[in-house]
Motif scaffolding. Structure first.
Motif, PDB file in Angstrom:
ATOM      1  N   ALA A   1       0.830  -1.202   0.000  1.00  0.00           N
ATOM      2  CA  ALA A   1       0.000   0.000   0.000  1.00  0.00           C
ATOM      3  C   ALA A   1       0.867   1.257   0.000  1.00  0.00           C
ATOM      4  O   ALA A   1       0.564   2.232  -0.689  1.00  0.00           O
ATOM      5  N   LEU A   2       1.937   1.241   0.759  1.00  0.00           N
ATOM      6  CA  LEU A   2       2.839   2.395   0.797  1.00  0.00           C
ATOM      7  C   LEU A   2       3.510   2.612  -0.551  1.00  0.00           C
ATOM      8  O   LEU A   2       3.555   3.738  -1.065  1.00  0.00           O
ATOM      9  N   ILE A   3       4.013   1.539  -1.143  1.00  0.00           N
ATOM     10  CA  ILE A   3       4.676   1.644  -2.446  1.00  0.00           C
ATOM     11  C   ILE A   3       3.704   2.153  -3.512  1.00  0.00           C
ATOM     12  O   ILE A   3       4.024   3.064  -4.281  1.00  0.00           O
ATOM     13  N   LEU A   4       2.506   1.575  -3.545  1.00  0.00           N
ATOM     14  CA  LEU A   4       1.531   2.007  -4.545  1.00  0.00           C
ATOM     15  C   LEU A   4       1.060   3.435  -4.291  1.00  0.00           C
ATOM     16  O   LEU A   4       0.782   4.184  -5.245  1.00  0.00           O
ATOM     17  N   GLY A   5       0.967   3.832  -3.038  1.00  0.00           N
ATOM     18  CA  GLY A   5       0.599   5.212  -2.728  1.00  0.00           C
ATOM     19  C   GLY A   5       1.640   6.196  -3.215  1.00  0.00           C
ATOM     20  O   GLY A   5       1.311   7.233  -3.801  1.00  0.00           O
ATOM     21  N   VAL A   6       2.907   5.884  -2.995  1.00  0.00           N
ATOM     22  CA  VAL A   6       3.990   6.755  -3.457  1.00  0.00           C
ATOM     23  C   VAL A   6       4.021   6.795  -4.983  1.00  0.00           C
ATOM     24  O   VAL A   6       4.150   7.868  -5.584  1.00  0.00           O
ATOM     25  N   LEU A   7       3.898   5.644  -5.607  1.00  0.00           N
ATOM     26  CA  LEU A   7       3.883   5.619  -7.076  1.00  0.00           C
ATOM     27  C   LEU A   7       2.690   6.378  -7.638  1.00  0.00           C
ATOM     28  O   LEU A   7       2.809   7.094  -8.634  1.00  0.00           O
ATOM     29  N   GLY A   8       1.546   6.224  -7.006  1.00  0.00           N
ATOM     30  CA  GLY A   8       0.346   6.941  -7.464  1.00  0.00           C
ATOM     31  C   GLY A   8       0.512   8.442  -7.341  1.00  0.00           C
ATOM     32  O   GLY A   8       0.101   9.203  -8.207  1.00  0.00           O
ATOM     33  N   ALA A   9       1.128   8.874  -6.247  1.00  0.00           N
ATOM     34  CA  ALA A   9       1.337  10.314  -6.043  1.00  0.00           C
ATOM     35  C   ALA A   9       2.322  10.863  -7.063  1.00  0.00           C
ATOM     36  O   ALA A   9       2.134  11.953  -7.591  1.00  0.00           O
ATOM     37  N   THR A  10       3.381  10.121  -7.369  1.00  0.00           N
ATOM     38  CA  THR A  10       4.365  10.631  -8.315  1.00  0.00           C
ATOM     39  C   THR A  10       3.845  10.594  -9.737  1.00  0.00           C
ATOM     40  O   THR A  10       4.077  11.520 -10.510  1.00  0.00           O
ATOM     41  N   VAL A  11       3.108   9.564 -10.104  1.00  0.00           N
ATOM     42  CA  VAL A  11       2.547   9.500 -11.450  1.00  0.00           C
ATOM     43  C   VAL A  11       1.478  10.574 -11.601  1.00  0.00           C
ATOM     44  O   VAL A  11       1.375  11.211 -12.634  1.00  0.00           O
ATOM     45  N   TYR A  12       0.696  10.795 -10.571  1.00  0.00           N
ATOM     46  CA  TYR A  12      -0.339  11.828 -10.630  1.00  0.00           C
ATOM     47  C   TYR A  12       0.270  13.192 -10.846  1.00  0.00           C
ATOM     48  O   TYR A  12      -0.244  14.003 -11.612  1.00  0.00           O
ATOM     49  N   LYS A  13       1.391  13.469 -10.189  1.00  0.00           N
ATOM     50  CA  LYS A  13       2.047  14.753 -10.358  1.00  0.00           C
ATOM     51  C   LYS A  13       2.614  14.902 -11.774  1.00  0.00           C
ATOM     52  O   LYS A  13       2.615  15.994 -12.330  1.00  0.00           O
ATOM     53  N   LYS A  14       3.069  13.824 -12.370  1.00  0.00           N
ATOM     54  CA  LYS A  14       3.608  13.898 -13.722  1.00  0.00           C
ATOM     55  C   LYS A  14       2.509  14.091 -14.759  1.00  0.00           C
ATOM     56  O   LYS A  14       2.717  14.713 -15.781  1.00  0.00           O
ATOM     57  N   VAL A  15       1.342  13.533 -14.513  1.00  0.00           N
ATOM     58  CA  VAL A  15       0.240  13.626 -15.470  1.00  0.00           C
ATOM     59  C   VAL A  15      -0.366  15.010 -15.448  1.00  0.00           C
ATOM     60  O   VAL A  15      -0.724  15.564 -16.493  1.00  0.00           O
ATOM     61  N   THR A  16      -0.499  15.596 -14.269  1.00  0.00           N
ATOM     62  CA  THR A  16      -1.172  16.907 -14.191  1.00  0.00           C
ATOM     63  C   THR A  16      -0.222  18.060 -14.352  1.00  0.00           C
ATOM     64  O   THR A  16       0.933  18.019 -14.328  1.00  0.00           O
TER      65      THR A  16
END
Length: 59
Positions: free
Chosen positions: A44-59
């Motif tokens: 959950a921690l790994i996916l949360g960090v990846l989700g936050a970083t990918v989200y920042k790159k997309v927006t």
């Protein structure tokens, strides 16, 4: 969520085994439950960090 479901099942088995005096089974099931919860938290921690970083790159 499946990982947490199996951890909860192992915890219930550990409690029931402990009530009936099967200490070896209870200890093993409790260990399995702890490991599964630990794996869930790490994923959950790994996916949360990846989700936050990918989200920042997309927006």
């Amino acid at each position: 969520m499946t990982l947490l479901k199996w951890a909860l099942i192992a915890l219930i088995v550990a409690v029931i085994a402990g009530i009936f005096g099967f200490s070896g089974v209870a200890e093993g099931a409790a260990t399995v439950a702890k490991v599964l919860v630990g794996i869930f938290l790490v994923l959950a921690l790994i996916l949360g960090v990846l989700g936050a970083t990918v989200y920042k790159k997309v927006t």
